[in-house]
Design a protein around this motif. Structure first.
Motif, PDB file in Angstrom:
ATOM      1  N   PHE A 154     -10.573   7.181   1.638  1.00 50.68           N
ATOM      2  CA  PHE A 154     -11.181   5.986   2.214  1.00 50.68           C
ATOM      3  C   PHE A 154     -10.689   5.921   3.654  1.00 50.68           C
ATOM      4  O   PHE A 154      -9.637   5.345   3.946  1.00 50.68           O
TER       5      PHE A 154
ATOM      6  N   ASN B 160     -11.120   4.527   6.564  1.00 46.13           N
ATOM      7  CA  ASN B 160     -10.734   3.382   7.384  1.00 46.13           C
ATOM      8  C   ASN B 160      -9.792   2.431   6.663  1.00 46.13           C
ATOM      9  O   ASN B 160      -9.618   1.287   7.080  1.00 46.13           O
ATOM     10  N   MET B 161      -9.211   2.915   5.579  1.00 43.66           N
ATOM     11  CA  MET B 161      -8.180   2.107   4.930  1.00 43.66           C
ATOM     12  C   MET B 161      -6.840   2.811   5.174  1.00 43.66           C
ATOM     13  O   MET B 161      -6.802   3.999   5.450  1.00 43.66           O
TER      14      MET B 161
ATOM     15  N   GLU C 212      -3.167   1.592   1.247  1.00 40.74           N
ATOM     16  CA  GLU C 212      -4.321   1.000   0.550  1.00 40.74           C
ATOM     17  C   GLU C 212      -5.080   2.042  -0.264  1.00 40.74           C
ATOM     18  O   GLU C 212      -5.579   1.747  -1.351  1.00 40.74           O
TER      19      GLU C 212
ATOM     20  N   MET D   3      -3.279   2.287  -3.330  1.00 44.28           N
ATOM     21  CA  MET D   3      -3.422   1.029  -4.082  1.00 44.28           C
ATOM     22  C   MET D   3      -4.766   0.983  -4.816  1.00 44.28           C
ATOM     23  O   MET D   3      -4.854   0.449  -5.919  1.00 44.28           O
TER      24      MET D   3
ATOM     25  N   VAL E  76       1.868  -2.510  -4.939  1.00 42.18           N
ATOM     26  CA  VAL E  76       2.425  -2.053  -3.662  1.00 42.18           C
ATOM     27  C   VAL E  76       3.626  -1.145  -3.908  1.00 42.18           C
ATOM     28  O   VAL E  76       3.745  -0.069  -3.309  1.00 42.18           O
ATOM     29  N   GLN E  77       4.517  -1.566  -4.809  1.00 46.89           N
ATOM     30  CA  GLN E  77       5.708  -0.764  -5.084  1.00 46.89           C
ATOM     31  C   GLN E  77       5.333   0.620  -5.598  1.00 46.89           C
ATOM     32  O   GLN E  77       5.852   1.630  -5.156  1.00 46.89           O
TER      33      GLN E  77
ATOM     34  N   ARG F 243       3.853   2.755  -2.834  1.00 44.73           N
ATOM     35  CA  ARG F 243       4.908   3.229  -1.928  1.00 44.73           C
ATOM     36  C   ARG F 243       5.647   4.404  -2.548  1.00 44.73           C
ATOM     37  O   ARG F 243       5.892   5.422  -1.886  1.00 44.73           O
TER      38      ARG F 243
ATOM     39  N   GLN G 277       1.155   2.311   6.991  1.00 42.43           N
ATOM     40  CA  GLN G 277       0.006   1.566   7.520  1.00 42.43           C
ATOM     41  C   GLN G 277      -0.929   2.446   8.323  1.00 42.43           C
ATOM     42  O   GLN G 277      -1.920   1.975   8.854  1.00 42.43           O
TER      43      GLN G 277
ATOM     44  N   LEU H 195      -3.862   4.641   9.252  1.00 41.32           N
ATOM     45  CA  LEU H 195      -5.175   4.801   8.631  1.00 41.32           C
ATOM     46  C   LEU H 195      -5.299   6.219   8.101  1.00 41.32           C
ATOM     47  O   LEU H 195      -4.813   7.176   8.716  1.00 41.32           O
TER      48      LEU H 195
ATOM     49  N   ARG I  80     -10.131  -4.708  -2.182  1.00 41.20           N
ATOM     50  CA  ARG I  80      -9.863  -3.283  -1.942  1.00 41.20           C
ATOM     51  C   ARG I  80     -10.929  -2.422  -2.603  1.00 41.20           C
ATOM     52  O   ARG I  80     -11.360  -1.409  -2.044  1.00 41.20           O
TER      53      ARG I  80
ATOM     54  N   MET J 254     -13.987  -2.407  -0.454  1.00 41.29           N
ATOM     55  CA  MET J 254     -13.846  -1.560   0.730  1.00 41.29           C
ATOM     56  C   MET J 254     -13.846  -0.081   0.359  1.00 41.29           C
ATOM     57  O   MET J 254     -14.373   0.748   1.104  1.00 41.29           O
ATOM     58  N   ALA J 255     -13.273   0.231  -0.785  1.00 34.01           N
ATOM     59  CA  ALA J 255     -13.287   1.628  -1.232  1.00 34.01           C
ATOM     60  C   ALA J 255     -14.729   2.088  -1.433  1.00 34.01           C
ATOM     61  O   ALA J 255     -15.102   3.192  -1.028  1.00 34.01           O
TER      62      ALA J 255
ATOM     63  N   ARG K 296     -17.327   0.863   0.073  1.00 34.74           N
ATOM     64  CA  ARG K 296     -17.919   0.979   1.400  1.00 34.74           C
ATOM     65  C   ARG K 296     -17.536   2.308   2.045  1.00 34.74           C
ATOM     66  O   ARG K 296     -18.362   2.986   2.646  1.00 34.74           O
ATOM     67  N   GLU K 297     -16.272   2.696   1.877  1.00 36.57           N
ATOM     68  CA  GLU K 297     -15.796   3.912   2.533  1.00 36.57           C
ATOM     69  C   GLU K 297     -16.349   5.163   1.880  1.00 36.57           C
ATOM     70  O   GLU K 297     -16.732   6.105   2.562  1.00 36.57           O
ATOM     71  N   ASP K 298     -16.319   5.227   0.570  1.00 40.90           N
ATOM     72  CA  ASP K 298     -16.801   6.423  -0.124  1.00 40.90           C
ATOM     73  C   ASP K 298     -17.059   6.076  -1.586  1.00 40.90           C
ATOM     74  O   ASP K 298     -16.130   5.970  -2.389  1.00 40.90           O
TER      75      ASP K 298
ATOM     76  N   GLN L  17      -6.368  -3.411  10.755  1.00 37.90           N
ATOM     77  CA  GLN L  17      -5.521  -3.385   9.565  1.00 37.90           C
ATOM     78  C   GLN L  17      -4.198  -4.100   9.783  1.00 37.90           C
ATOM     79  O   GLN L  17      -3.237  -3.860   9.091  1.00 37.90           O
TER      80      GLN L  17
ATOM     81  N   ARG M  23      -2.365  -5.998   6.626  1.00 38.73           N
ATOM     82  CA  ARG M  23      -1.566  -5.261   5.661  1.00 38.73           C
ATOM     83  C   ARG M  23      -0.189  -4.935   6.244  1.00 38.73           C
ATOM     84  O   ARG M  23       0.815  -4.955   5.558  1.00 38.73           O
ATOM     85  N   GLU M  24      -0.181  -4.674   7.535  1.00 40.60           N
ATOM     86  CA  GLU M  24       1.075  -4.373   8.206  1.00 40.60           C
ATOM     87  C   GLU M  24       2.046  -5.545   8.072  1.00 40.60           C
ATOM     88  O   GLU M  24       3.200  -5.370   7.750  1.00 40.60           O
TER      89      GLU M  24
ATOM     90  N   ASP N  52       7.472  -7.719   2.802  1.00 40.11           N
ATOM     91  CA  ASP N  52       8.004  -7.085   1.600  1.00 40.11           C
ATOM     92  C   ASP N  52       9.306  -6.370   1.913  1.00 40.11           C
ATOM     93  O   ASP N  52      10.271  -6.471   1.174  1.00 40.11           O
TER      94      ASP N  52
END
Lengths: 272, 365
Positions: free
Chosen positions: A99, A101-102, A106, A109, A138-139, A142, A155, A157, B214, B217-218, B220-222, B351, B354-355, B361
């Motif tokens: 993906f 642009n993610m 993400e 995720m 998230v964990q 990661r 983060q 892309l 998410r 968007m996934a 949308r992306e592919d 983005q 998310r940062e 966190d």
């Protein structure tokens, strides 16, 4: 739930699988089985039907005939990709399909999507359950990113990662779905020697964690050095299936790769 | 060190609070200032801007998040508006209260979204765009022709004398005196629309940063990769359609109650296109961008309408070009300029969000 004792030693079994595209027979009468916990390689010259077989296993194509069982369940009929992902087959793509642009994080995720459940209500209220689930996602993501060795900021892309990192990110994303079978379509394509070596270690460590690996590769040396068993396809047929040592000197395989006349090393040397 | 950080973060928090309170005051006082400076007509334009923001945010879920090109989005607006008009006007003799009709309209629009989505979402890209375009036209033509043999929608004449939005005895159609201030009808509608706009923004923000967001968007992306990762693309796309349609229906109901009159003319293809323009011009998938895009596209044509006549007088001493035609010319020019200079929209999605979450966190660990 079945106990491990009742489980078949074979994780995936194909028998008599065929696929035609119009008049072209892409696959005919393919039968093979992948055992739990092995690294299984699939090789063959260009156009042999490797990727077609792969797409059938992951639900992108439907086989015209034949039986397909995975983890003691039958998936012969029409099966959507997400159903097979749910069953535990995760894949990567020959031409990377991240993906773009993610962010790297993400992307992984998204891989957790099918093992989590919060919906619209959870998203709107952000109740304790949804927050805990999000935190766990998230964990987990990661942990997977560092497991496959992406030490860039999470983060970044996906499109800004290096080629090797993108390949590994795809593996991380696939691992996030908790697969039983990880199917990799030419993971080493375009990698340099160091990257290939790292990939090899990664795949061995994935197998050690109990995940079965299916591998398509062009790099015969890579696959013969890594796999427990290898199947060779040529013109849509399986011409051999054995341990790498046997495949290396199988006459049918040599014919498929090098032509009919056996090449005498001395002559080859003169010609080149 | 830790104390310093704590101090800094509390200061940041206080700063955010101050900004928040200031923004609230500005938004609440805005109709009064606007009326004072530009006249009451502009408060009405602001009301419309808020309606369009709701519409654009709804379409943003479909186009911006899930990447599904929908050219018939205004149909859901029409469904919401006609639902309100039919259940709250002399047309069918029904006068149900506002708080029943509005959710009902949103729900009905949602249902239409699912009805349209279920058979068509297997299509991709251009094909989906064509089918949704057809759907939008079908709804409009139905509204235009459902006056015979039984008169339901009153055809091209539309439905008039729609009940104003009312909370018990408090009607938004009248001027009210509160706390020594005079609130004309347009001001009251402004506050109501502001409330719903903020609600829609809140929902969009929450959805954007969630498991569902998410997944959108996934897709949308592919789409192929998304499905291979176990996302049930059909259901998730249907959800995007339903959410977008719900917002459309909500805005439609508010529109009918505000306007007091609906006719099929308000729901043509051009309306769908202009809402799409707002999303694309502002920046697909970014809420701030969509807000900016919708405000610009509502305010700019009006400003040109009011401004281009006097400007010509000032420059040439007479009106050379009819302000009405000039306005569309300049408007088109502005659109092309923006698309040339900023192809990703005025305020493209990024983005950063998310940062920030990741930093929080990390601080917790």
């Amino acid at each position: 739930m079945t106990t491990p004792l009742e489980l078949d030693i074979n994780l995936l079994e194909l028998s008599g699988v065929a696929k035609r595209f119009g008049g072209l027979s892409a696959l005919s009468d393919i039968s093979l089985h992948i055992r739990r916990g092995e690294i299984y390689g699939l090789i063959g010259p260009n156009g042999a039907g490797k990727t077609t077989l792969f797409n059938i296993l992951t639900g992108l194509y439907q086989a015209d005939s034949g039986r397909f069982t995975f983890n003691n369940m039958e998936y012969s009929g029409r099966c959507k990709p997400h159903v097979l992902a749910q069953a535990g087959i995760a894949r990567t793509f020959q031409n990377i399909r991240l993906f773009a642009n993610m962010t790297a994080l993400e992307n992984v995720m998204v891989g957790r999507h099918l093992r989590t459940s919060s919906g619209i209500w959870g998203a709107l209220t952000r109740n304790a359950t949804a927050r805990a689930e999000e935190h766990a996602i998230v964990q987990h993501a990661r942990a997977l990113l560092s497991y496959v060795g992406i030490d860039r900021p999470h983060q970044t892309l996906a499109k800004n990662l290096s080629y090797g990192e993108q390949r590994r990110l795809e593996i991380a994303r696939a691992l996030a779905t908790d697969p039983k079978l990880l199917a990799l379509d030419e993971p080493a394509a375009g990698m340099n020697a160091t990257e290939t070596e790292n990939l090899k270690e990664l795949l061995l460590s994935i197998r050690a964690s109990g995940i079965t690996v299916l591998l398509i590769e062009h790099d015969v040396k890579f696959i013969l050095g890594l796999c427990d068993r290898v199947a060779v396809l040529d013109y849509g047929k399986k011409i051999a299936e054995d341990v790498p040592e046997k495949i290396r000197c199988d006459p049918a395989v040599i014919t498929a790769y090098l032509g009919t006349e056996p090449i005498i090393p001395a002559q080859a040397g003169i010609q080149s | 060190m830790r104390n310093a950080l704590k101090h800094l973060s509390s200061k940041g928090k206080r700063g955010a609070w101050i900004a928040f309170v200031m923004l609230a005051i500005v938004l609440l006082a805005l109709p009064f200032f606007t009326e004072e400076l530009f006249g009451r007509g502009w408060v009405r334009i602001m009301d419309f801007a808020l309606l369009y923001i709701m519409l654009a945010l709804g379409l943003n879920i479909v186009v911006g998040y899930a990447g599904l090109l929908d050219l018939g989005y205004i149909a859901f607006f029409a469904v919401g508006a006609y639902c309100y008009a039919l259940l709250g006007s002399p047309q069918l003799g029904l006068h149900l209260p506002f708080w029943i009709i509005l959710p009902l309209g949103a729900l009905l629009a949602c249902l239409f979204g699912v009805l349209l989505g279920a058979p068509t979402l297997r299509l991709r890209g251009d094909y989906l765009a064509i089918v949704t375009l057809g759907f939008g036209e079908i709804i409009r033509i139905f509204l235009n022709n459902l006056n015979a043999p039984i008169n339901i929608t009153n055809g091209p004449q539309g439905i008039s004398m729609i009940d104003p939005i009312r909370f018990g005895e408090f009607s938004l159609g009248n001027t009210h005196e509160l706390l020594g201030l005079t609130f004309p009808s347009v001001h009251l509608h402004y506050y109501l629309f502001l409330f719903f706009t903020l609600l829609v923004i809140f929902i969009s923000l929450r959805l954007e940063d969630s498991r569902i967001g998410r997944a959108w968007m996934a897709i949308r992306e592919d789409e192929v990769a998304a499905e291979a990762m176990g996302i049930n693309t059909r259901n998730i796309k249907l959800l995007a359609f339903a959410m977008g349609a719900t917002f459309g229906g909500l805005a439609g109901g508010l529109f009918a109650g505000f306007q007091g009159f609906v006719s099929p003319e308000s729901f043509g293809l051009t309306e769908s296109i202009s809402v799409l323009c707002m999303v694309v011009l502002g920046g697909m998938g970014n809420i701030n961008g969509v807000l900016l895009g919708s405000m610009l596209l509502v305010v700019l044509p009006e400003a040109l309408r009011h401004g281009s006549g006097p400007a010509q007088q000032l420059l040439f001493g007479k009106t050379l070009i009819d302000p009405e035609s000039l306005r569309m010319l300049l408007f088109g020019l502005a659109l092309i300029t923006v698309m040339l200079w900023r192809p990703a929209g005025l305020w493209p999605s990024n983005q950063r969000r998310r940062e920030l979450v990741a930093e929080n966190d990390a601080a917790q660990l």
